[in-house]
Scaffold this motif. Structure first.
Motif, PDB file in Angstrom:
ATOM      1  N   THR A  53       0.842  -1.202   0.000  1.00 50.38           N
ATOM      2  CA  THR A  53       0.000   0.000   0.000  1.00 50.38           C
ATOM      3  C   THR A  53       0.872   1.244   0.000  1.00 50.38           C
ATOM      4  N   LEU A  54       1.960   1.205   0.772  1.00 49.09           N
ATOM      5  CA  LEU A  54       2.856   2.356   0.825  1.00 49.09           C
ATOM      6  C   LEU A  54       3.411   2.669  -0.561  1.00 49.09           C
ATOM      7  N   LEU A  55       3.901   1.641  -1.270  1.00 51.36           N
ATOM      8  CA  LEU A  55       4.448   1.886  -2.607  1.00 51.36           C
ATOM      9  C   LEU A  55       3.370   2.419  -3.547  1.00 51.36           C
ATOM     10  N   HIS A  56       2.167   1.839  -3.453  1.00 53.62           N
ATOM     11  CA  HIS A  56       1.077   2.324  -4.309  1.00 53.62           C
ATOM     12  C   HIS A  56       0.727   3.779  -3.977  1.00 53.62           C
ATOM     13  N   CYS A  57       0.824   4.130  -2.692  1.00 50.63           N
ATOM     14  CA  CYS A  57       0.541   5.515  -2.297  1.00 50.63           C
ATOM     15  C   CYS A  57       1.609   6.463  -2.833  1.00 50.63           C
ATOM     16  N   ILE A  58       2.868   6.019  -2.786  1.00 47.32           N
ATOM     17  CA  ILE A  58       3.946   6.892  -3.253  1.00 47.32           C
ATOM     18  C   ILE A  58       3.728   7.247  -4.723  1.00 47.32           C
ATOM     19  N   ASN A  59       3.166   6.291  -5.479  1.00 47.81           N
ATOM     20  CA  ASN A  59       2.923   6.537  -6.899  1.00 47.81           C
ATOM     21  C   ASN A  59       1.509   7.071  -7.160  1.00 47.81           C
ATOM     22  N   PHE A  60       0.747   7.322  -6.100  1.00 45.41           N
ATOM     23  CA  PHE A  60      -0.629   7.812  -6.204  1.00 45.41           C
ATOM     24  C   PHE A  60      -1.551   6.834  -6.941  1.00 45.41           C
ATOM     25  N   LEU A  61      -1.144   5.569  -7.034  1.00 44.25           N
ATOM     26  CA  LEU A  61      -2.060   4.570  -7.596  1.00 44.25           C
ATOM     27  C   LEU A  61      -3.140   4.272  -6.560  1.00 44.25           C
ATOM     28  N   THR A  62      -2.784   4.449  -5.290  1.00 45.99           N
ATOM     29  CA  THR A  62      -3.758   4.477  -4.209  1.00 45.99           C
ATOM     30  C   THR A  62      -3.651   5.870  -3.609  1.00 45.99           C
ATOM     31  N   LEU A  63      -4.779   6.543  -3.448  1.00 43.99           N
ATOM     32  CA  LEU A  63      -4.714   7.899  -2.884  1.00 43.99           C
ATOM     33  C   LEU A  63      -4.718   7.812  -1.366  1.00 43.99           C
ATOM     34  N   PHE A  64      -3.751   8.481  -0.742  1.00 47.35           N
ATOM     35  CA  PHE A  64      -3.676   8.430   0.721  1.00 47.35           C
ATOM     36  C   PHE A  64      -4.523   9.545   1.320  1.00 47.35           C
ATOM     37  N   ASP A  65      -4.837   9.390   2.616  1.00 49.85           N
ATOM     38  CA  ASP A  65      -5.741  10.340   3.273  1.00 49.85           C
ATOM     39  C   ASP A  65      -5.005  11.569   3.773  1.00 49.85           C
ATOM     40  N   TYR A  85       1.061  12.937 -13.991  1.00 45.58           N
ATOM     41  CA  TYR A  85       1.543  12.032 -15.047  1.00 45.58           C
ATOM     42  C   TYR A  85       3.049  12.206 -15.253  1.00 45.58           C
ATOM     43  N   ALA A  86       3.534  13.430 -15.149  1.00 41.09           N
ATOM     44  CA  ALA A  86       4.969  13.672 -15.292  1.00 41.09           C
ATOM     45  C   ALA A  86       5.716  13.008 -14.134  1.00 41.09           C
ATOM     46  N   TYR A  87       5.150  13.119 -12.937  1.00 36.82           N
ATOM     47  CA  TYR A  87       5.767  12.521 -11.747  1.00 36.82           C
ATOM     48  C   TYR A  87       5.859  11.007 -11.883  1.00 36.82           C
ATOM     49  N   ARG A  88       4.763  10.384 -12.365  1.00 39.02           N
ATOM     50  CA  ARG A  88       4.769   8.922 -12.476  1.00 39.02           C
ATOM     51  C   ARG A  88       5.819   8.420 -13.456  1.00 39.02           C
ATOM     52  N   GLN A  89       6.136   9.245 -14.475  1.00 42.50           N
ATOM     53  CA  GLN A  89       7.217   8.837 -15.378  1.00 42.50           C
ATOM     54  C   GLN A  89       8.554   8.841 -14.655  1.00 42.50           C
ATOM     55  N   LYS A  90       8.682   9.746 -13.685  1.00 37.09           N
ATOM     56  CA  LYS A  90       9.947   9.867 -12.963  1.00 37.09           C
ATOM     57  C   LYS A  90      10.102   8.800 -11.882  1.00 37.09           C
ATOM     58  N   VAL A  91       8.990   8.166 -11.536  1.00 35.46           N
ATOM     59  CA  VAL A  91       9.010   7.166 -10.472  1.00 35.46           C
ATOM     60  C   VAL A  91       8.527   5.832 -11.053  1.00 35.46           C
ATOM     61  N   GLY A  92       9.472   5.010 -11.464  1.00 37.48           N
ATOM     62  CA  GLY A  92       9.128   3.741 -12.101  1.00 37.48           C
ATOM     63  C   GLY A  92       8.589   2.750 -11.084  1.00 37.48           C
ATOM     64  N   MET A  93       7.609   1.954 -11.514  1.00 40.72           N
ATOM     65  CA  MET A  93       6.993   1.014 -10.578  1.00 40.72           C
ATOM     66  C   MET A  93       7.072  -0.395 -11.148  1.00 40.72           C
ATOM     67  N   ILE A  94       7.541  -1.318 -10.311  1.00 42.27           N
ATOM     68  CA  ILE A  94       7.591  -2.722 -10.708  1.00 42.27           C
ATOM     69  C   ILE A  94       6.626  -3.483  -9.801  1.00 42.27           C
ATOM     70  N   PHE A  95       5.713  -4.225 -10.433  1.00 40.26           N
ATOM     71  CA  PHE A  95       4.664  -4.902  -9.677  1.00 40.26           C
ATOM     72  C   PHE A  95       5.017  -6.373  -9.459  1.00 40.26           C
ATOM     73  N   GLN A  96       4.444  -6.897  -8.406  1.00 36.48           N
ATOM     74  CA  GLN A  96       4.629  -8.307  -8.080  1.00 36.48           C
ATOM     75  C   GLN A  96       4.204  -9.217  -9.246  1.00 36.48           C
ATOM     76  N   ASP A  97       3.033  -8.911  -9.830  1.00 36.05           N
ATOM     77  CA  ASP A  97       2.572  -9.767 -10.936  1.00 36.05           C
ATOM     78  C   ASP A  97       2.754  -9.086 -12.288  1.00 36.05           C
ATOM     79  N   PHE A  98       3.801  -8.319 -12.424  1.00 35.58           N
ATOM     80  CA  PHE A  98       4.329  -7.758 -13.682  1.00 35.58           C
ATOM     81  C   PHE A  98       3.446  -6.708 -14.348  1.00 35.58           C
TER      82      PHE A  98
END
Lengths: 262, 224
Positions: A53-65, A85-98
């Motif tokens: 959840t923390l990683l998803h929050c850092i990328n705003f894929l989950t919005l934190f409160d 969108y510019a930020y997400r390009q700068k922060v690459g995300m690798i998921f457990q299930d690819f």
């Protein structure tokens, strides 16, 4: 990015007091840390402790409160879509299930972000995509579709896909936990290569041996808080908190047993 | 010999006229229906609340009313309010909207079957939701929906025969007129039926090729 213009003491990524609840369950209870350029930090801890959840929050894929995220000292406002969108390009995300795009070949998976998001001409994007796939050792498989690749190969494609966007930070969410044991090594060696190249990374993992060899700092997370952090040796063998010791002991014993069996 | 002359001078021209009219009904209705179906199906899954309920009401109405009743409403019903459609226009409107409602159901199901990770993967690269929808989600969903949508297109070919009920004389209409004129129902409707079968076979052949052409290894279960 004009690195030279930036004061050296500003962390690349700073997370401040992130809180997130789902219903009446508080998943993150105020998490803060920062990453300097080239830092590699690993997050370990039991399942359900809030790591993913923390990683998803850092990328705003989950919005934190509550809380704030800063990239190079500038707070990210997720309501400003262009900025997000510019930020997400700068922060690459690798998921457990690819999460590779199932209808696209390995090459197209890497290429599509360059074409659609970065608006790079197709031919140029293709060249870049081929180079990224070569970097993860998959150039000869570039025309295969996800269903034709092994788990390890899929994860390497997803790393190539993230790298193509020129990230400054990579978030890796249990990159090898969906893999068969014999495929873990190939993904680890790609991550090691990234580390050697100076990539700034946060690695959530259960592979404490790998975490210990790669990261300068390990953070132990449980019940929505970072319980303890420090250099790998200290956290894994001489933790000051009972919870950390208990978790690390279990996991270390488990790994030793596995080693014995081999 | 008189049978041959009857076929050549009466049946053949009528059937050719009829098939031509049927094709003129089917092709635009198929295209409009598919476009309407993709749009409403997408709105029903990803649209804002208001658009979502508009799309849901549309589907409920057009799947709930019998097609013949819909055609009567377009052609005879609206005339009362001073809205006059030609038989052909009324039929194409009726077929497109009815077909679209069915297509939207296949598209909706296919969209729901796409794993959430596909959207997350795209967003993590900097795609907006709309961009991800068009470049990643819909291309997958359309492939998944293809067998269902193909089925709907085959239905359309056959229910296009209802156009005759609003005086748009297509294949069935031509057959009916000749049949009652010469009292040769069996012969003419068998011929008409065979022509529909032929149209359906062509459509099936085309759909198979489209499926094969869009196929992605491992994405769909292997075709038999």
């Amino acid at each position: 990015m004009k690195d030279s213009a930036m004061p050296a003491n500003v962390p690349v990524l700073r997370i401040e007091n992130i809180k997130k609840r789902f219903g009446d369950k508080e998943i993150l209870k105020g998490v803060s840390f920062e990453l300097n350029r080239g830092d590699i930090k690993a997050i370990i801890g039991p399942s359900g402790g809030g790591k993913s959840t923390l990683l998803h929050c850092i990328n705003f894929l989950t919005l934190f409160d509550e809380g704030h995220v800063y990239l190079n000292g500038i707070e990210i406002d997720h309501a400003n879509k262009r900025e997000l969108y510019a930020y997400r390009q700068k922060v690459g995300m690798i998921f457990q299930d690819f999460n590779l795009f199932d209808h696209l070949s390995a090459l197209q998976n890497v290429q599509i972000g360059l074409v659609r998001v970065k608006k790079i001409p197709k031919a140029e994007a293709r060249e870049r995509a081929v180079a990224e796939l070569e970097r993860v050792g998959l150039k000869e498989h570039m025309n295969k579709y996800p269903a034709e690749l092994s788990g390890g190969q899929k994860q390497r494609v997803s790393i190539a896909r993230a790298l193509a966007m020129d990230p400054e930070v990579m978030l890796l969410d249990e990159p090898t936990s969906a893999l068969d044991p014999e495929l873990v090594g190939e993904v680890h060696s790609v991550i090691q290569k990234l580390a050697a190249g100076g990539m700034t990374m946060i690695l959530v993992t259960h592979e404490i041996g790998f975490a210990g060899s790669l990261a300068k700092e390990i953070m132990f997370m449980d019940e929505g808080v970072i319980v303890e952090k420090g250099p790998p040796r200290k956290i894994l063998y001489e933790a000051s908190q009972a919870r950390t010791r208990e978790f690390c002991d279990k996991i270390i014993h488990f790994h030793h047993r596995e080693d014995d069996q081999e | 010999m008189s049978e041959f002359l009857f076929l050549r001078n009466e049946v053949a021209p009528a059937m050719i006229r009829g098939v031509w009219m049927s094709i003129k009904l089917i092709v635009p209705s198929a295209v409009f229906g598919l476009v309407i179906g993709i749009i409403t199906g997408t709105l029903r899954v990803y649209g804002h609340a208001v658009l979502k309920s508009v799309a849901n009401i549309y589907v409920t109405l057009f799947r709930g009313f019998p097609l013949l009743v819909q055609l009567y409403l377009w052609y005879f019903g609206l005339a009362r309010f001073g809205i006059y459609f030609s038989p052909y226009t009324a039929a194409v409107i009726g077929f497109s909207l009815c077909s679209g409602a069915y297509h939207s159901e296949y598209i909706r199901g296919a969209l729901l079957s796409i794993k959430e990770g596909q959207m997350l993967g795209a967003q993590s690269l900097g795609f907006s939701k709309t961009q991800a929808l068009f470049s990643i989600i819909l291309p997958q969903a359309v492939r998944r929906a293809l067998p269902g949508c193909g089925n709907e297109l085959i239905y359309l070919i056959k229910y296009s025969s209802l156009a005759y009920m609003v005086t748009c004389i297509e294949l069935t209409g031509e057959a009916k007129i000749l049949a009652s004129l010469y009292f040769k129902y069996m012969e003419l409707f068998l011929i008409a039926g065979a022509i529909y079968l032929f149209l359906v076979s062509i459509a099936t052949w085309i759909l198979n090729h489209v499926e094969g052409w869009l196929a992605v290894p491992g994405f769909e279960p292997p075709r038999t």
